[in-house]
Design a protein around this motif. Structure first.
Motif, short mmCIF file in Angstrom:
data_model
loop_
_atom_site.label_atom_id
_atom_site.label_comp_id
_atom_site.label_asym_id
_atom_site.label_seq_id
_atom_site.Cartn_x
_atom_site.Cartn_y
_atom_site.Cartn_z
N ALA B 85 16.99 45.77 -36.74
CA ALA B 85 16.27 45.97 -35.34
C ALA B 85 16.42 44.44 -34.77
O ALA B 85 16.58 44.75 -33.37
N ARG B 86 16.13 43.48 -35.31
CA ARG B 86 15.97 42.18 -34.52
C ARG B 86 17.35 41.88 -34.07
O ARG B 86 17.78 41.48 -32.93
N LEU B 89 18.36 43.67 -30.72
CA LEU B 89 17.93 43.17 -29.59
C LEU B 89 18.69 41.78 -29.42
O LEU B 89 18.85 41.35 -28.09
N TYR B 92 21.50 42.54 -27.18
CA TYR B 92 21.05 42.99 -25.76
C TYR B 92 21.13 41.36 -25.16
O TYR B 92 21.43 41.22 -23.95
N GLU B 93 20.36 40.65 -25.94
CA GLU B 93 20.41 39.08 -25.07
C GLU B 93 21.50 38.45 -25.05
O GLU B 93 21.64 37.76 -24.17
N ILE B 95 24.55 40.08 -24.38
CA ILE B 95 25.23 40.65 -23.31
C ILE B 95 24.54 39.88 -21.84
O ILE B 95 25.25 39.79 -20.90
N TRP B 96 23.08 39.69 -22.06
CA TRP B 96 22.62 39.02 -20.81
C TRP B 96 23.04 37.54 -20.65
O TRP B 96 23.36 37.30 -19.46
N ARG B 99 26.19 37.64 -18.99
CA ARG B 99 26.41 38.04 -17.48
C ARG B 99 25.89 36.75 -16.66
O ARG B 99 26.50 36.49 -15.69
#
Lengths: 110, 110
Positions: B85-86, B89, B92-93, B95-96, B99
């Motif tokens: 699960a970690r 996440l 996602y970080e 990907i950020w 960006r």
DNA sequence: CTGATCTACAACCATTTGGTTGTAGATTAC
DNA sequence: GTAATCTACAACCAAATGGTTGTAGATCAG
């Protein structure tokens, strides 16, 4: 550092919001770039209103923010919320590591 | 490394299981040490059957395992599921961050 | 053997969730 | 001004969730 300033119910909202693949997909899109709600909705096989509700769930969890621009609402991901969720799971892993260390210590006493 | 081998619905189960403070509390107890279901139930202001259901939700999400020992069922946390699960996440970080880097590059072109 | 303990599971209930359609208000385009 | 677009929100519905009580099967203690 402890993951504070998040109440139980806020954590509930956070994980609940992440527990749906449509919502996770919306978050990923919103991380990559800004989207209006209708632009997001175009990608999913459900009604605009359904996507609107998903965005509302993400907004309650602070995973995205909305900002009105003209007639559109611009959806942006909030990486801080994602970071807090991850930190929570980090805490759990830390507890696990402490347990492993503690057991190792006990075994070392023999 | 990508967080693979987890289907959408498995991730749904994982985050759904974490979206309840009673269940998170059970996970933390089970990380610390082994507990029978009834030993866990003693800590909560709800029926044994309710706790049993919470444990079942955690088990479906692979966050805990149960092992029969005599007349008891021993509940143990599965740190691997928490790690996955970690990692999700973390993705996602990541990907950020990509960006942010991309935008910085565009700005640097001027 | 008997009684106490631990678990499993069914049945039930209120609430929430995730979807729908429909109506209406702003804003933009022509 | 009119039509198209974007959003908000209400009303509705089926299914899932989170709790309850009750019954019954195993296992352990005396």
């Amino acid at each position: 550092m402890v993951v504070d300033q998040l109440s139980d119910s806020e954590v509930d909202l956070l994980f609940h919001a992440l527990a749906d693949s449509t919502r996770r997909s919306i978050v990923v899109r919103a991380i990559g770039e800004e989207h209006s709600v209708s632009a997001l909705a175009a990608h999913y096989a459900m009604s605009f209103a359904a996507v609107q509700k998903h965005v509302a769930v993400l907004e309650r969890a602070a995973l995205v923010t909305k900002e009105k621009r003209g007639r559109e609402q611009i959806v942006r991901a909030n990486p801080e919320a994602i970071r807090r969720a991850r930190q929570l799971l980090d805490e759990y892993e830390k507890i696990w590591r402490q347990r492993v260390d503690r057991i190792a210590d006990i075994l070392a006493e023999d």
